[in-house]
Design an enzyme around this catalytic site. Structure first.
Site, mmCIF file in Angstrom:
data_model
loop_
_atom_site.group_PDB
_atom_site.id
_atom_site.type_symbol
_atom_site.label_atom_id
_atom_site.label_comp_id
_atom_site.label_asym_id
_atom_site.label_seq_id
_atom_site.Cartn_x
_atom_site.Cartn_y
_atom_site.Cartn_z
ATOM 1 N N ASP A 189 0.864 -1.183 0.000
ATOM 2 C CA ASP A 189 0.000 0.000 0.000
ATOM 3 C C ASP A 189 0.904 1.238 0.000
ATOM 4 O O ASP A 189 2.129 1.114 -0.084
ATOM 5 C CB ASP A 189 -0.964 -0.010 1.208
ATOM 6 C CG ASP A 189 -2.307 0.631 0.848
ATOM 7 O OD1 ASP A 189 -2.317 1.790 0.408
ATOM 8 O OD2 ASP A 189 -3.343 -0.040 0.995
ATOM 9 N N HIS A 260 -3.028 3.132 -4.679
ATOM 10 C CA HIS A 260 -2.340 2.730 -3.448
ATOM 11 C C HIS A 260 -0.929 2.214 -3.757
ATOM 12 O O HIS A 260 -0.477 1.229 -3.159
ATOM 13 C CB HIS A 260 -3.153 1.674 -2.688
ATOM 14 C CG HIS A 260 -4.402 2.236 -2.050
ATOM 15 N ND1 HIS A 260 -4.373 3.144 -1.023
ATOM 16 C CD2 HIS A 260 -5.722 2.036 -2.323
ATOM 17 C CE1 HIS A 260 -5.618 3.465 -0.676
ATOM 18 N NE2 HIS A 260 -6.456 2.815 -1.451
ATOM 19 N N GLU A 342 -10.033 2.551 -5.032
ATOM 20 C CA GLU A 342 -9.617 3.926 -4.733
ATOM 21 C C GLU A 342 -8.460 4.420 -5.593
ATOM 22 O O GLU A 342 -7.440 4.856 -5.074
ATOM 23 C CB GLU A 342 -9.248 4.042 -3.245
ATOM 24 C CG GLU A 342 -10.406 3.683 -2.331
ATOM 25 C CD GLU A 342 -10.067 3.795 -0.846
ATOM 26 O OE1 GLU A 342 -10.920 4.267 -0.101
ATOM 27 O OE2 GLU A 342 -8.948 3.389 -0.428
HETATM 28 C C1 ACM Z 1 -10.950 -0.488 0.837
HETATM 29 O O1 ACM Z 1 -11.388 -0.387 1.995
HETATM 30 N N1 ACM Z 1 -10.365 0.552 0.248
HETATM 31 C C2 ACM Z 1 -11.069 -1.718 0.082
#
Ligand code: ACM
Ligand code: ZN
Length: 761
Positions: A189, A260, A342
């Site tokens: 991440d 991410h 995201e």
């Molecule tokens: C997430 O909580 N962004 C999968």
């Protein structure tokens, strides 16, 4: 007298409790027999087949750790014993069923599969008395059991905070003890890349380390200014995967793409659309930074960042495929998780390479570009004989042909994916995000809202809105442990327990056997097991709780309750304390209310004004995600300083104008209106601007009040009227949230508006 009576009434219940073992998750069927069996250090385990070794070893290890002895294992034995009987593949081989029988002559464990045998051991462990003893007496019982869902998952984020191999193994033991069979390992991440990739050594040399970490709840109160990080070598990964396999747990590795990706970009800046732009230039201004501000850096705060993998450059695909090449031999399970959640499209919109890719491939927009990337990676992963999992954003712009979808933004993504005949794993924020608080009065820092034990227990992975014909696509569900605010083992255990117990019944127990009442009966025993394991856990379920409701005469009731006792001490405004049975207390003026029970207490301030406890209406209703308690939330006398965590005290709207109409019950004078609101750009929340005020005597004809003056300070919006108004009905017109400006998190989206109280004076 009252207490004695109560005890007498409870006696039959206590007697029954002694009879019915506290098995969690509740088995499919359990029949109590006559007599008992006792395990002591001379008891023999008989295992006729080496294939049951994993189950036998787990049991012996459990005995050793928790009771201080282990048992001899023999191939044959004529006396009483714990017998493991292989009937592998004799019956329904994909069900992982088992039968467990205890009588005075011994224990028989028969699994339909090796996993079934292992689950029988988990149940056997729960038949042991919780108290440490050299002589473990268990009741005669016959249990037939198998799981409701095939996929019973638990995730751990090791990027936001890093957890040692030893702790990950402990976590796997915890999962095994709750019959969880998938461990989703969130390995990469923005805040750290945690897995050694030999072809790209900088991923761990650079990408596994950050120069500091946000302090406190986002946007934080500072930065630790301490280098933080860690990673697993490939040898350690293999060790963990083997440890999991011995517990019938499949590890699902997650390599996040295309969002991410800050940690990977810090290691290899050319993966970004703009290798020259510093990470710091994208950093939220309200968060404190530590160290070097130049170049690409591993992130030090939480959230979603615009600097993502470039989907235009071939080099990105080469990198991702090389990483997958090294991942696949490490993880023998069928699934590879590629994230996909995201991913902001800001950089892609500006990037010549990404725009070129969109044109060349005839893609409609940046969402289709994301689909292009995921579909290309799916093809690669499928060619290697594995299946792709992604978060529900992979639905946007077209789903990859064979993908499994993890539905996290509610149940919608899961319903949609199943309608497209794709396998689905349900993991909605609103039920199974274990980074959320376990009660409204959580003292430690947590993320998001509240997912308490009742809520998790009540979750059904088959959404009520899903057509029956699609439910076969729901493989199961998973809870997610995001670790922004989980820095150590004690906090990890605290966030896990006892919610994992509730989750295990959601995933395992047939709907017809699920019962919160029965779960509540078993919970004290389960907590004692956690004590035996020396594991930390939350006691929030037994916490003192308050509820505020309307009382006649524009007053409020303050109601207190707890699962332990109705007796507590209360006082008002620091006056004399009263010890007693607490009925709803009437509150009709400014009050500091206080209650104590044992080591727990609640302090609540109520502030009265002309709107308090009056009738109010909201049009339209607030967002389903932030409904509060409807309009009552705005007139309940409560202004909390604990931000969104106390979600019942807030209402939220996104991209919608709305009105608040308050019936003051009679013609009243007022000249000032205050709105308790929230300005938190990092969470896409902006205080409302340009609110209109109108008044009416009949709730039909409203007249606007012109020349009002608004000012904003410390999450409070004050509206001053040019002169005192006199009316019975007051209406506030709140415009929809602004578009979030460029450079701020969520740029281009509609802002959220949050309110918790309207004061009229
Ligand atoms: C997430 O909580 N962004 C999968
Ligand atoms: Zn690009």
């Amino acid at each position: 007298m009252r207490k004695i009576l109560l005890l007498l009434l409870l006696l039959p219940v206590l007697y029954m409790q002694a009879q019915t073992p506290a098995i969690i998750p509740e088995p499919v069927s359990m029949t109590m027999g006559k007599g008992k069996f006792t395990i002591n250090r001379h008891t023999v385990i008989v295992a006729d087949d080496a294939s049951v070794n994993d189950a036998v070893n787990f049991f012996n290890q459990y005995l050793q750790t928790n009771y201080g002895f282990k048992l001899a294992v023999k191939r044959q034995h004529s006396g009483s014993a714990i017998r493991f009987i292989s009937r592998i593949f004799v019956r329904a081989p994909d069900k992982d069923a088992y039968q467990l029988t205890v009588d005075s002559k011994g224990i028989r464990i028969e699994g339909d599969t090796h996993a079934g045998t292992f689950y029988a051991v988990q149940t056997l462990i729960q038949l042991l008395p919780v108290e440490k003893s050299a002589s473990l007496v268990m009741p005669a019982v016959s249990i037939n059991d198998y799981p409701r869902f095939k996929y019973r998952g638990m995730m751990l984020d090791v990027s936001r905070h890093f957890f040692s191999v030893a702790l990950v193994k402990k976590y796997l033991d915890y999962l095994a003890l709750h019959k969880i069979n998938y461990f989703h390992w969130h390995l990469t991440d923005d805040q750290g890349w945690r897995i050694e990739i030999k072809k790209y050594p900088m991923l761990t040399q650079t990408g596994a380390w950050r120069n500091g970490t946000l302090v406190g709840r986002y946007p934080g109160t500072g930065n630790t200014h301490q280098r933080y990080g860690g990673y697993y070598t490939q040898a350690q990964i293999k060790e963990v995967v083997a440890y999991a396999a011995a517990r019938y747990i499949t590890v699902v590795p997650e390599i996040e793409m295309p969002g991410h990706g800050s940690a990977a970009i810090a290691a290899y800046p050319e993966l970004s659309c703009f290798p020259q732009r510093s990470t710091y230039s994208y950093y939220p201004k309200e968060c404190v930074w530590s160290g070097d501000t130049t170049g690409k850096q591993v992130q030090q705060t939480w959230g979603v960042f615009d600097d993502v993998f470039c989907a235009g450059k071939e080099q990105t695909f080469q990198f991702l495929q090389d990483v997958i090449d090294e991942i696949i031999p490490l993880f023998p399970g069928q699934y590879i998780h590629v994230g996909g959640d995201e991913c902001p499209k800001e950089n892609w919109k500006q990037c010549p390479d990404c725009q070129q890719r969109i044109r060349t491939n005839g893609l409609k927009d940046e969402h289709e570009l994301q689909s292009y990337l995921i579909q290309r990676m799916e093809k690669y992963i499928n060619q290697k004989g594995r299946k792709l999992i992604g978060w529900d954003e992979i639905l946007e712009g077209g789903l990859a042909p064979n993908a499994t979808v993890m539905s996290w933004r509610g149940e919608k993504g899961g319903i949609e994916a199943a309608a497209q005949k794709h396998p689905v794993i349900m993991t909605p924020t609103t039920y199974v995000y274990f980074d959320y608080a376990q009660s409204r009065r959580e003292d430690s820092v947590t993320n998001g809202g509240v997912n308490d034990l009742e809520k998790i227990y009540g979750y059904n992975p088959i959404p009520s809105a899903m057509p029956d014909t699609d439910t076969v696509f729901v493989l199961g569900a998973q809870a997610n442990m995001w670790t922004e605010y989980i820095t150590n083992q004690r906090k990890l255990e605290y966030m896990l327990f006892p919610r994992l117990a509730a989750l295990s019944e959601v995933l395992w127990t047939p709907l017809a056997k699920k019962s919160m009442e029965n779960f509540v009966r078993k919970l004290p025993v389960q907590l004692k097991r956690y004590d035996r394991w020396k594991a930390n856990y939350s006691r929030a379920f037994y916490q003192l709780k308050q509820k505020v409701t309307r009382a006649p005469g524009h007053a409020l009731y303050w109601e207190l309750s707890s699962r332990s006792d109705d007796w507590m001490t209360i006082n008002f405004n620091g006056g004399d304390s009263v010890w007693g049975y607490v009925k709803p207390q009437l509150i009709d003026r400014d009050t500091r209310a206080y209650a104590r029970q044992g080591d727990q207490s609640i302090s609540q301030k109520f502030l009265f004004n002309k709107a308090t406890a009056k009738d109010a209406t909201l049009n339209p209703a607030p967002s389903k995600n932030y409904p509060g308690e409807g309009s009552f939330t705005l007139v309940n006398g409560i202004i909390t300083e604990r931000k969104l965590q106390e979600a019942d005290y807030w209402i939220g709207y996104q991209g919608t104008a709305f009105t608040i109409t308050i019936d003051l019950d009679r013609d009243d004078n007022f000249s000032e209106i205050k709105l308790a609101t929230l300005q938190q750009p990092s969470s896409w929340i902006y205080a409302p601007a340009a609110i209109g005020v109108s008044v009416s005597d009949d709730k039909v004809n409203f007249r606007e009040i012109k020349d009002i003056v608004s000012s904003f300070n410390q999450n409070e919006l004050t509206i001053k009227l040019p002169q005192t108004a006199k009316a019975r009905f007051l209406r506030l017109h709140v415009p929809e949230g602004q578009r979030i400006p460029a450079g701020a998190p969520g740029a281009g989206s509609k802002a959220w508006v949050f309110l918790q109280e309207v004061s009229v004076n």
